[in-house]
Design a protein around this motif. Sequence first.
Motif, PDB file in Angstrom:
ATOM      1  N   UNK A   7       0.840  -1.207   0.000  1.00 45.44           N
ATOM      2  CA  UNK A   7       0.000   0.000   0.000  1.00 45.44           C
ATOM      3  C   UNK A   7       0.876   1.259   0.000  1.00 45.44           C
ATOM      4  N   UNK A   8       1.951   1.230   0.745  1.00 45.77           N
ATOM      5  CA  UNK A   8       2.870   2.369   0.794  1.00 45.77           C
ATOM      6  C   UNK A   8       3.483   2.631  -0.587  1.00 45.77           C
ATOM      7  N   UNK A   9       3.871   1.564  -1.277  1.00 44.81           N
ATOM      8  CA  UNK A   9       4.430   1.727  -2.624  1.00 44.81           C
ATOM      9  C   UNK A   9       3.388   2.315  -3.571  1.00 44.81           C
ATOM     10  N   UNK A  10       2.162   1.847  -3.462  1.00 46.35           N
ATOM     11  CA  UNK A  10       1.098   2.347  -4.324  1.00 46.35           C
ATOM     12  C   UNK A  10       0.808   3.821  -4.041  1.00 46.35           C
ATOM     13  N   UNK A  11       0.867   4.220  -2.774  1.00 52.00           N
ATOM     14  CA  UNK A  11       0.648   5.628  -2.432  1.00 52.00           C
ATOM     15  C   UNK A  11       1.783   6.508  -2.941  1.00 52.00           C
ATOM     16  N   UNK A  12       3.020   6.008  -2.864  1.00 54.17           N
ATOM     17  CA  UNK A  12       4.147   6.768  -3.428  1.00 54.17           C
ATOM     18  C   UNK A  12       3.924   6.995  -4.911  1.00 54.17           C
ATOM     19  N   UNK A  13       3.477   5.961  -5.591  1.00 49.63           N
ATOM     20  CA  UNK A  13       3.199   6.076  -7.022  1.00 49.63           C
ATOM     21  C   UNK A  13       2.095   7.105  -7.269  1.00 49.63           C
ATOM     22  N   UNK A  14       1.051   7.053  -6.476  1.00 50.02           N
ATOM     23  CA  UNK A  14      -0.071   7.976  -6.653  1.00 50.02           C
ATOM     24  C   UNK A  14       0.334   9.433  -6.449  1.00 50.02           C
ATOM     25  N   UNK A  15       1.359   9.668  -5.646  1.00 42.42           N
ATOM     26  CA  UNK A  15       1.828  11.036  -5.395  1.00 42.42           C
ATOM     27  C   UNK A  15       2.901  11.481  -6.389  1.00 42.42           C
ATOM     28  N   UNK A  16       3.338  10.575  -7.248  1.00 39.07           N
ATOM     29  CA  UNK A  16       4.401  10.895  -8.206  1.00 39.07           C
ATOM     30  C   UNK A  16       3.960  12.017  -9.145  1.00 39.07           C
ATOM     31  N   UNK A  17       4.872  12.903  -9.425  1.00 39.83           N
ATOM     32  CA  UNK A  17       4.609  14.041 -10.300  1.00 39.83           C
ATOM     33  C   UNK A  17       5.045  13.792 -11.739  1.00 39.83           C
ATOM     34  N   UNK A  18       5.435  12.536 -12.054  1.00 33.48           N
ATOM     35  CA  UNK A  18       5.941  12.251 -13.400  1.00 33.48           C
ATOM     36  C   UNK A  18       5.175  11.126 -14.100  1.00 33.48           C
ATOM     37  N   UNK A  19       3.848  11.141 -14.039  1.00 32.51           N
ATOM     38  CA  UNK A  19       3.119  10.050 -14.685  1.00 32.51           C
ATOM     39  C   UNK A  19       3.301  10.001 -16.203  1.00 32.51           C
ATOM     40  N   UNK A  20       3.484  11.146 -16.838  1.00 30.54           N
ATOM     41  CA  UNK A  20       3.693  11.145 -18.289  1.00 30.54           C
ATOM     42  C   UNK A  20       5.032  10.506 -18.636  1.00 30.54           C
ATOM     43  N   UNK A  21       6.072  10.838 -17.865  1.00 29.15           N
ATOM     44  CA  UNK A  21       7.387  10.217 -18.074  1.00 29.15           C
ATOM     45  C   UNK A  21       7.301   8.715 -17.850  1.00 29.15           C
ATOM     46  N   UNK A  22       6.551   8.336 -16.833  1.00 31.27           N
ATOM     47  CA  UNK A  22       6.386   6.922 -16.508  1.00 31.27           C
ATOM     48  C   UNK A  22       5.700   6.187 -17.663  1.00 31.27           C
ATOM     49  N   UNK A  23       4.636   6.762 -18.166  1.00 33.85           N
ATOM     50  CA  UNK A  23       3.923   6.146 -19.282  1.00 33.85           C
ATOM     51  C   UNK A  23       4.801   5.968 -20.500  1.00 33.85           C
ATOM     52  N   UNK A  24       5.602   6.985 -20.812  1.00 36.99           N
ATOM     53  CA  UNK A  24       6.534   6.882 -21.952  1.00 36.99           C
ATOM     54  C   UNK A  24       7.581   5.805 -21.701  1.00 36.99           C
ATOM     55  N   UNK A  25       8.122   5.783 -20.482  1.00 38.94           N
ATOM     56  CA  UNK A  25       9.133   4.785 -20.138  1.00 38.94           C
ATOM     57  C   UNK A  25       8.552   3.382 -20.276  1.00 38.94           C
ATOM     58  N   UNK A  26       7.335   3.189 -19.793  1.00 36.60           N
ATOM     59  CA  UNK A  26       6.702   1.875 -19.895  1.00 36.60           C
ATOM     60  C   UNK A  26       6.495   1.466 -21.349  1.00 36.60           C
TER      61      UNK A  26
END
Length: 84
Positions: free
Chosen positions: A41-60
């Motif tokens: 749950x802690x890892x998921x919350x860290x992800x939810x607070x991440x400010x780089x979702x667009x970078x993440x999507x491109x990386x994926x």
Amino acid sequence: MFKLIQRADDHSALFHGMTKVVGADFGRELEHGIGRADGLRSLMLKCARCQKPDDCGRWLEEHAEGASHPPEFCPNQAALARLA
């Protein structure tokens, strides 16, 4: 309210994608008694607070076939690398 739910859904998909791409094995972690549900749950919350979702999507997208470790900008980089 809808934006908050959409953001949670988006980050949940990114988190799932990241664990899949790097081969993070949460089952193994739980099996050995190292991880707990609150840790996940802690890892998921860290992800939810991440400010780089667009970078993440491109990386994926760029690493759809797999990667040996998550990107440096990922707030869960250390934990996911350990589980990969």
